[in-house]
Design a protein around this motif. Structure first.
Motif, PDB file in Angstrom:
ATOM      1  N   THR A   8       0.844  -1.210   0.000  1.00 25.07           N
ATOM      2  CA  THR A   8       0.000   0.000   0.000  1.00 25.07           C
ATOM      3  C   THR A   8       0.875   1.253   0.000  1.00 25.07           C
ATOM      4  OG1 THR A   8      -1.658  -1.197   1.261  1.00 25.07           O
ATOM      5  CG2 THR A   8      -1.847   1.191   1.233  1.00 25.07           C
ATOM      6  N   ASN A   9       1.876   1.133   0.861  1.00 23.91           N
ATOM      7  CA  ASN A   9       2.801   2.264   0.919  1.00 23.91           C
ATOM      8  C   ASN A   9       3.475   2.518  -0.418  1.00 23.91           C
ATOM      9  OD1 ASN A   9       2.252   2.870   3.519  1.00 23.91           O
ATOM     10  ND2 ASN A   9       3.934   1.654   4.390  1.00 23.91           N
ATOM     11  N   VAL A  12       0.918   4.121  -2.771  1.00 22.97           N
ATOM     12  CA  VAL A  12       0.782   5.547  -2.458  1.00 22.97           C
ATOM     13  C   VAL A  12       2.020   6.297  -2.906  1.00 22.97           C
ATOM     14  CG1 VAL A  12       0.620   7.218  -0.576  1.00 22.97           C
ATOM     15  CG2 VAL A  12      -0.826   5.185  -0.565  1.00 22.97           C
ATOM     16  N   MET A  15       1.985   6.783  -6.602  1.00 23.20           N
ATOM     17  CA  MET A  15       1.042   7.791  -7.089  1.00 23.20           C
ATOM     18  C   MET A  15       1.496   9.200  -6.743  1.00 23.20           C
ATOM     19  SD  MET A  15      -2.629   6.020  -6.597  1.00 23.20           S
ATOM     20  CE  MET A  15      -3.431   7.154  -7.665  1.00 23.20           C
ATOM     21  N   VAL A  16       2.039   9.313  -5.552  1.00 19.45           N
ATOM     22  CA  VAL A  16       2.547  10.630  -5.159  1.00 19.45           C
ATOM     23  C   VAL A  16       3.702  11.032  -6.044  1.00 19.45           C
ATOM     24  CG1 VAL A  16       3.768  11.877  -3.315  1.00 19.45           C
ATOM     25  CG2 VAL A  16       1.745  10.524  -2.776  1.00 19.45           C
ATOM     26  N   ILE A  21       0.268  14.895  -5.929  1.00 20.68           N
ATOM     27  CA  ILE A  21      -0.725  14.927  -4.849  1.00 20.68           C
ATOM     28  C   ILE A  21      -1.468  13.601  -4.824  1.00 20.68           C
ATOM     29  CG2 ILE A  21      -1.108  17.418  -4.764  1.00 20.68           C
ATOM     30  CD1 ILE A  21      -3.546  16.929  -6.544  1.00 20.68           C
ATOM     31  N   SER A  22      -2.087  13.290  -3.702  1.00 18.02           N
ATOM     32  CA  SER A  22      -2.772  12.009  -3.548  1.00 18.02           C
ATOM     33  C   SER A  22      -4.076  12.013  -4.329  1.00 18.02           C
ATOM     34  CB  SER A  22      -3.046  11.753  -2.072  1.00 18.02           C
ATOM     35  OG  SER A  22      -4.106  12.587  -1.657  1.00 18.02           O
ATOM     36  N   PRO A  23      -4.560  10.807  -4.687  1.00 20.32           N
ATOM     37  CA  PRO A  23      -5.851  10.739  -5.391  1.00 20.32           C
ATOM     38  C   PRO A  23      -6.980  11.349  -4.570  1.00 20.32           C
ATOM     39  CG  PRO A  23      -4.784   8.579  -5.324  1.00 20.32           C
ATOM     40  CD  PRO A  23      -3.949   9.494  -4.481  1.00 20.32           C
ATOM     41  N   ASP A  25      -6.731  13.850  -2.448  1.00 20.06           N
ATOM     42  CA  ASP A  25      -6.625  15.294  -2.561  1.00 20.06           C
ATOM     43  C   ASP A  25      -7.140  15.775  -3.923  1.00 20.06           C
ATOM     44  OD1 ASP A  25      -5.643  15.582  -0.054  1.00 20.06           O
ATOM     45  OD2 ASP A  25      -3.536  15.587  -0.653  1.00 20.06           O
ATOM     46  N   GLU A  26      -6.774  14.985  -4.949  1.00 23.50           N
ATOM     47  CA  GLU A  26      -7.226  15.335  -6.304  1.00 23.50           C
ATOM     48  C   GLU A  26      -8.742  15.341  -6.380  1.00 23.50           C
ATOM     49  OE1 GLU A  26      -4.122  14.316  -9.871  1.00 23.50           O
ATOM     50  OE2 GLU A  26      -5.465  12.756  -9.168  1.00 23.50           O
TER      51      GLU A  26
END
Lengths: 195, 97
Positions: A8-9, A12, A15-16, A21-23, A25-26
């Protein structure tokens, strides 16, 4: 669990690393953008519903009593020159004035508003103003004490004439409007210019 | 270009300056008595009539460009004899009858 957490990390992290930015946040930003657009559109519609077209009004005073008139019917505002009396004219007629080479009939707004009080002397003109109104092909100046300013008012801020006002006086007004903390009568230029 | 003009007899009726076409004036009489004043007899050009006034001030020539129509707002508010025009010079306003 550990692997999953690590995965998971990694996800993430991946993607970052690509978008900055995170999904989440998007998604939030997208939602906020949409909400903002909706709110703006809704606000515009609401404002239009509430106000209608704004009107520019010239505000002036007779003593402490305030009045307004739609700027669309105001040709000019000037200091009164010498006014020539006219014998046989109605009491509200102060006389004729040379208005930059044109003959202008000047009316006493006080007498238009209070036709019963016609026995007093004609209004003195010193220090006052003449607001030149034009409506329906007619033009005349009305003598007022002071001129304050011209301001824009949404249609929703113009209220009907109070029922308590005498009908003969009420016909001179289009409504009542709040200006600078006090209610002023919005004059009907047509009623002022027509006997 | 208009070059016409009119000579007016100017009288003071106590409120305003009135102008009458000099060609229409038959004679001017001083009124005896306490009230005083003058009587202007008109009718050389039109129907005879007498006009009382406080003072006769003399005559003035107005060019066509100094003669203006009576504002409608005034015309609607005059009872009795109404002026047919207004004479507008730099110094005075005359009501033309």
């Amino acid at each position: 669990m550990r692997t999953g957490a690590v995965n998971t990390n990694f996800e993430v992290f991946d993607m970052v690393s690509t978008s900055g930015i995170s999904p989440l946040d998007e998604a939030r930003e997208e939602l906020l953008r949409e909400a903002s657009i909706e709110a703006q559109a809704s606000g515009r519609e609401k404002a239009q519903e509430e106000s209608g077209p704004a009107r520019s009004l010239l505000v002036f005073f007779l003593g402490v009593e305030g009045f307004a008139v739609d700027l669309a019917h105001v040709r000019k505002v000037l200091r009164p020159a010498r006014i020539a009396r006219v014998s046989g004219a109605a009491p509200e007629v102060l006389g004729l004035m040379n208005c930059e080479g044109e003959v202008l009939c000047v009316l006493d707004l006080r007498r238009i508003l209070s036709p019963g009080k016609e026995t007093g002397p004609p209004a003195a003109t010193e220090g006052k103003f003449v607001v030149v109104l034009r409506h329906g092909g007619k033009e005349a100046g009305i003598l007022v004490d002071t001129v304050r300013d011209a301001t824009e008012h949404p249609a929703s801020s113009i209220h009907p004439v109070l029922d308590s006002i005498d009908p003969s006086r009420a016909r001179l007004f289009e409504g009542t409007v709040a200006c600078g903390g006090q209610f002023v009568g919005l004059l009907s230029p047509s009623a002022c210019l027509n006997p | 270009m208009t070059t016409g003009s009119v000579d007016l007899l100017v009288v003071d009726d106590g409120e305003a300056l009135r102008g009458y076409d000099c060609r229409d004036v038959v004679r001017v009489e001083e009124v005896a008595g306490e009230a005083g004043g003058y009587l202007v007899r008109l009718g050389r050009l039109g129907s005879p009539r007498d006009v009382a006034c406080r003072e006769v001030l003399g005559s003035v020539a107005l060019s066509a460009r100094e003669i203006r129509p009576v504002p409608e707002v005034l015309r609607e508010r005059v009872t009795g004899e109404a002026p047919w025009a207004v004479g507008l010079t730099e110094r005075e306003i005359y009501l033309l009858y």
